[in-house]
Scaffold this active site. Structure first.
Site, PDB file in Angstrom:
ATOM      1  N   HIS A 183       0.850  -1.183   0.000  1.00 54.97           N
ATOM      2  CA  HIS A 183       0.000   0.000   0.000  1.00 54.97           C
ATOM      3  C   HIS A 183       0.887   1.235   0.000  1.00 54.97           C
ATOM      4  O   HIS A 183       1.946   1.225   0.623  1.00 54.97           O
ATOM      5  CB  HIS A 183      -0.905   0.018   1.238  1.00 54.97           C
ATOM      6  CG  HIS A 183      -2.059   0.929   1.090  1.00 54.97           C
ATOM      7  ND1 HIS A 183      -1.991   2.272   1.348  1.00 54.97           N
ATOM      8  CD2 HIS A 183      -3.320   0.704   0.636  1.00 54.97           C
ATOM      9  CE1 HIS A 183      -3.161   2.820   1.089  1.00 54.97           C
ATOM     10  NE2 HIS A 183      -3.973   1.896   0.650  1.00 54.97           N
ATOM     11  N   ASP A 218      -8.003  -5.341  -0.114  1.00 56.76           N
ATOM     12  CA  ASP A 218      -8.493  -6.190  -1.205  1.00 56.76           C
ATOM     13  C   ASP A 218      -8.102  -7.657  -1.073  1.00 56.76           C
ATOM     14  O   ASP A 218      -8.557  -8.478  -1.858  1.00 56.76           O
ATOM     15  CB  ASP A 218      -7.965  -5.653  -2.552  1.00 56.76           C
ATOM     16  CG  ASP A 218      -8.595  -4.325  -2.900  1.00 56.76           C
ATOM     17  OD1 ASP A 218      -9.794  -4.169  -2.648  1.00 56.76           O
ATOM     18  OD2 ASP A 218      -7.879  -3.447  -3.408  1.00 56.76           O
TER      19      ASP A 218
HETATM   20  N1  CMC Z   1       4.187  -7.429  -4.996  1.00 56.03           N
HETATM   21  C1  CMC Z   1       5.534  -7.387  -5.127  1.00 56.03           C
HETATM   22  N2  CMC Z   1       6.287  -6.301  -4.872  1.00 56.03           N
HETATM   23  C2  CMC Z   1       5.649  -5.211  -4.452  1.00 56.03           C
HETATM   24  C3  CMC Z   1       4.250  -5.160  -4.287  1.00 56.03           C
HETATM   25  C4  CMC Z   1       3.526  -6.324  -4.569  1.00 56.03           C
HETATM   26  N3  CMC Z   1       2.199  -6.335  -4.437  1.00 56.03           N
HETATM   27  N4  CMC Z   1       3.888  -3.940  -3.864  1.00 56.03           N
HETATM   28  C5  CMC Z   1       5.022  -3.222  -3.778  1.00 56.03           C
HETATM   29  N5  CMC Z   1       6.091  -3.989  -4.124  1.00 56.03           N
HETATM   30  C6  CMC Z   1       7.506  -3.583  -4.103  1.00 56.03           C
HETATM   31  C7  CMC Z   1       7.854  -2.710  -5.303  1.00 56.03           C
HETATM   32  O1  CMC Z   1       8.294  -3.471  -6.398  1.00 56.03           O
HETATM   33  C8  CMC Z   1       8.932  -1.835  -4.725  1.00 56.03           C
HETATM   34  O2  CMC Z   1      10.112  -2.600  -4.640  1.00 56.03           O
HETATM   35  P1  CMC Z   1      11.576  -1.887  -4.840  1.00 56.03           P
HETATM   36  O3  CMC Z   1      11.714  -0.942  -3.681  1.00 56.03           O
HETATM   37  O4  CMC Z   1      12.533  -3.006  -4.842  1.00 56.03           O
HETATM   38  O5  CMC Z   1      11.486  -1.171  -6.162  1.00 56.03           O
HETATM   39  C9  CMC Z   1       8.483  -1.598  -3.275  1.00 56.03           C
HETATM   40  O6  CMC Z   1       7.692  -2.759  -2.950  1.00 56.03           O
HETATM   41  C10 CMC Z   1       7.653  -0.329  -3.082  1.00 56.03           C
HETATM   42  O7  CMC Z   1       6.536  -0.433  -3.935  1.00 56.03           O
HETATM   43  P2  CMC Z   1       6.006   0.737  -4.870  1.00 56.03           P
HETATM   44  O8  CMC Z   1       5.444   0.128  -6.118  1.00 56.03           O
HETATM   45  O9  CMC Z   1       7.060   1.807  -5.011  1.00 56.03           O
HETATM   46  O10 CMC Z   1       4.840   1.285  -3.964  1.00 56.03           O
HETATM   47  P3  CMC Z   1       3.675   2.249  -4.415  1.00 56.03           P
HETATM   48  O11 CMC Z   1       3.302   3.015  -3.211  1.00 56.03           O
HETATM   49  O12 CMC Z   1       4.050   3.015  -5.643  1.00 56.03           O
HETATM   50  O13 CMC Z   1       2.510   1.237  -4.837  1.00 56.03           O
HETATM   51  C11 CMC Z   1       0.701  -0.310  -4.661  1.00 56.03           C
HETATM   52  C12 CMC Z   1       1.498   0.796  -3.960  1.00 56.03           C
HETATM   53  C13 CMC Z   1      -0.552  -0.596  -3.859  1.00 56.03           C
HETATM   54  C14 CMC Z   1       0.290   0.192  -6.061  1.00 56.03           C
HETATM   55  C15 CMC Z   1       1.578  -1.573  -4.779  1.00 56.03           C
HETATM   56  O14 CMC Z   1       1.920  -2.034  -3.488  1.00 56.03           O
HETATM   57  C16 CMC Z   1       0.892  -2.688  -5.572  1.00 56.03           C
HETATM   58  O15 CMC Z   1       0.992  -2.696  -6.810  1.00 56.03           O
HETATM   59  N6  CMC Z   1       0.188  -3.630  -4.874  1.00 56.03           N
HETATM   60  C17 CMC Z   1      -0.585  -4.645  -5.581  1.00 56.03           C
HETATM   61  C18 CMC Z   1      -1.914  -4.066  -6.061  1.00 56.03           C
HETATM   62  C19 CMC Z   1      -2.893  -3.882  -4.922  1.00 56.03           C
HETATM   63  O16 CMC Z   1      -3.083  -4.755  -4.084  1.00 56.03           O
HETATM   64  N7  CMC Z   1      -3.559  -2.713  -4.914  1.00 56.03           N
HETATM   65  C20 CMC Z   1      -4.597  -2.410  -3.932  1.00 56.03           C
HETATM   66  C21 CMC Z   1      -4.177  -1.307  -3.009  1.00 56.03           C
HETATM   67  S1  CMC Z   1      -5.270  -1.128  -1.596  1.00 56.03           S
HETATM   68  C22 CMC Z   1      -6.806  -0.728  -2.288  1.00 56.03           C
HETATM   69  C23 CMC Z   1      -6.879   0.707  -2.621  1.00 56.03           C
HETATM   70  O17 CMC Z   1      -6.509   1.075  -3.750  1.00 56.03           O
HETATM   71  O18 CMC Z   1      -7.311   1.498  -1.787  1.00 56.03           O
END
Ligand code: CMC
Length: 428
Positions: A311, A368
Site C-alpha cells: 500500500h 483487497d
Molecule cells: N508485490 C511485489 N512487490 C511489491 C508489491 C507487490 N504487491 N507492492 C510493492 N512492491 C515492491 C515494489 O516493487 C517496490 O520494490 P523496490 O523498492 O525493490 O522497487 C516496493 O515494494 C515499493 O513499492 P512501490 O510500487 O514503489 O509502492 P507504491 O506506493 O508506488 O505502490 C501499490 C502501492 C498498492 C500500487 C503496490 O503495493 C501494488 O501494486 N500492490 C498490488 C496491487 C494492490 O493490491 N492494490 C490495492 C491497493 S489497496 C486498495 C486501494 O486502492 O485502496
C-alpha cells in the site's frame, strides 16, 4: 479545526535563502507550504505519483500508515464497522457529523424514494456487449445520469440542488450496478423495493428473478453493510483525487463520480479485489506451490505482483484488512461455506510475511486481499467485486468533492519539467 502555521522551513536556491511556512494538522502531521514557491523562487517541486505532496487540507479521514490507524471524521474504523450502518457512515462523511435518529430516518427515506432510474436508461443496457465489464458500464451510466438532470450541470447551484444530486447518486448507484449484472446475465432487471434497507434492496435487485423472490439472509445483509463501511473513504487515494481534480474544473458531480469509478477500476487500486481472486485461483490450479509465486512476485524481471499486498500509505497491516480477515472466518462459518481459496490466501500471507523481501519493504495484505473471499461467499460474481468497492466508496467521493467545492479550491493543474526536444524547424 484549522491547520496551524507556527514554524518555517528554509530553502537555499542559487545562493538565496527563502522561508516557507510549515503547516501542522490536527494530528500533528507536518507539511511545507509551497503554494507561493514558484512565484517567489521560479522553481517548481517534482514529485511523480504525488508520493510526498499534500494536495489539500481535509477534515474527512485521518490515516496513519505507520500505526495502521484509520478514522472517519475522528471515529475509529473498528468502532464504525462494529456499531454503525453504511448510511449513517455516509451521512457522517458527507455532512461531517453523526446524524440524529430523525436526520438518519429522513436521509434513508429520501434515498429509498430515489432508487428508480429513468426508464430510458434501461435502453442503454441493450447496447452494451453481453461480456462488457460492469465497471465500464457503471462509469458510463453514472455519467449518463447528468444528461437526465441538466440542472446538475450548472456551477454555483443552491445547496438544496447539491443535496438532491447527492441523494440521487446514493439511491441510483445500487440500481445501476445491479442492472449491469442482470444485463451481463441476459436476465431482466429487477426494480428496487423501497421497503428494503440499502443493502437488502441491492441484494434483491442482484439476485431476485421475476419468477422468484430472493430470500434475504440477515448474515449476508450485515456482512455487505460492514464491507461498504470499510470501503467508504480513504482520504486522497487515486480515485478520490480524480474526483476532486475533475470536480475542480466545475464539472458536474455525476461526471466527477464517473471519473472516480474509472480510476478505481485499475488493478493497482480497487480492481485489485478481482485480481486477487483470479490470482488465488491461478495459484490453486497451478498446484498451489506458494513459494514459486512469492518468488515470482520478488523477481523484478517478472511482471507478476502479489495482488492485495502493499500500500502507498500503510507500512503496517491495513486496519481494514485486519477486520475483513476476521469477518471472513465468521461469515464463512455462519453461512456454512468452505472456500479452498481462503486457505490458499492464509497460507500465502504466512509465506509472504516471513519473506525478507516483503518484511523489508513493509508489504502487508491490504483491504483487497480478503474482501473478495467474502463477496464470493455472499454470491457476488468476481467481475462485480470492484463495483462493490465503488458502491462503498461513493460517500467518500461525494464528501471529497463537496469539501473541495466548499473550500473553493482552485482548478487542479500540475506543472511538469519538460525533457523533450528543443525548438527545431519543420523539414523543407
Ligand atoms: N508485490 C511485489 N512487490 C511489491 C508489491 C507487490 N504487491 N507492492 C510493492 N512492491 C515492491 C515494489 O516493487 C517496490 O520494490 P523496490 O523498492 O525493490 O522497487 C516496493 O515494494 C515499493 O513499492 P512501490 O510500487 O514503489 O509502492 P507504491 O506506493 O508506488 O505502490 C501499490 C502501492 C498498492 C500500487 C503496490 O503495493 C501494488 O501494486 N500492490 C498490488 C496491487 C494492490 O493490491 N492494490 C490495492 C491497493 S489497496 C486498495 C486501494 O486502492 O485502496
Amino acid at each position: 479545526m484549522e491547520a496551524v502555521m507556527n514554524d518555517t522551513a528554509k530553502v537555499v536556491l542559487d545562493g538565496q535563502e527563502y522561508e516557507l511556512p510549515v503547516v501542522t494538522g490536527s494530528e500533528g502531521e507536518k507539511a511545507i507550504d509551497i503554494t507561493k514557491f514558484r512565484g517567489s523562487t521560479g522553481y517548481i517541486t517534482l514529485d511523480s505519483g504525488y508520493k510526498n505532496t499534500g494536495a489539500t487540507k481535509s477534515a474527512i479521514t485521518f490515516l496513519d500508515g505507520e500505526k495502521g490507524v484509520l478514522r472517519y471524521r475522528g471515529y475509529p474504523i473498528e468502532q464504525l464497522a462494529e456499531k454503525s450502518t453504511f448510511l449513517e457512515v455516509a451521512y457522517l462523511l458527507i455532512y461531517g457529523k453523526l446524524p440524529t435518529t430523525e436526520q438518519l430516518t429522513g436521509f434513508s427515506t429520501n434515498i429509498s424514494r430515489h432508487t428508480l432510474v429513468h426508464e430510458d436508461m434501461k435502453r442503454f443496457y441493450e447496447a452494451y456487449p453481453s461480456k462488457a465489464h460492469p465497471m465500464g458500464v457503471l462509469a458510463s451510466m453514472v455519467s449518463a445520469l447528468s444528461t437526465f438532470y441538466p440542472e446538475s450541470q450548472k456551477p454555483n447551484r443552491p445547496i438544496e440542488a447539491i443535496d438532491l444530486t447527492i441523494v440521487r447518486l446514493l439511491a441510483k448507484l445500487p440500481t445501476l450496478a445491479a442492472w449491469s449484472y442482470k444485463n451481463s446475465q441476459g436476465h431482466p432487471v429487477i426494480y428496487p423495493k423501497n421497503s428494503y434497507n440499502y443493502c437488502q434492496n441491492f441484494l434483491h435487485m442482484m439476485f431476485a428473478m421475476p419468477t422468484e423472490e430472493y430470500e434475504l439472509d440477515p448474515v449476508v445483509v450485515k456482512a455487505l453493510d460492514q464491507l461498504l463501511i470499510l470501503h467508504a473513504d480513504h482520504e486522497q487515494n487515486c480515485s478520490a483525487s480524480t474526483v476532486r481534480i475533475v470536480g475542480s474544473s466545475h464539472a458536474n458531480l455525476y461526471s466527477s463520480i464517473s471519473a472516480g469509478v474509472i480510476a478505481l477500476w485499475g488493478p493497482l487500486h480497487g480492481g485489485a479485489n478481482q485480481a486477487v481472486i483470479e490470482m488465488l485461483k491461478m495459484i490453486r490450479n497451478d498446484g498451489g506451490n506458494l513459494q514459486k509465486w512469492v518468488d515470482k512476485a520478488k523477481d523484478k524481471n517478472d511482471e507478476f505482483r502479489m495482488m492485495g499486498f502493499g500500500h502507498r500509505v500503510y507500512k503496517n497491516m491495513d486496519p481494514r484488512a485486519r477486520i475483513i480477515k476476521k469477518a471472513c472466518d465468521d461469515i464463512l462459518n455462519k453461512l456454512g461455506v468452505v472456500d479452498p481459496v481462503l486457505d490458499i490466501a492464509k497460507k500465502l500471507e504466512e509465506v509472504a510475511l516471513k519473506d525478507e523481501y516483503f518484511v523489508s519493504r513493509k508489504l502487508y495484505p491490504n483491504v483487497d486481499f480478503y474482501s473478495g473471499i467474502i463477496y464470493r461467499a455472499l454470491g457476488i460474481p468476481t467481475n462485480m467485486f470492484t463495483v462493490m468497492f465503488a458502491l462503498g466508496r461513493l460517500p467518500g467521493w461525494i464528501a471529497q468533492w463537496k469539501e473541495m467545492i466548499e473550500n473553493k479550491e482552485p482548478i487542479g493543474r500540475p506543472r511538469q519539467i519538460y525533457v523533450g526536444e528543443n525548438e527545431r524547424n519543420y523539414p523543407g
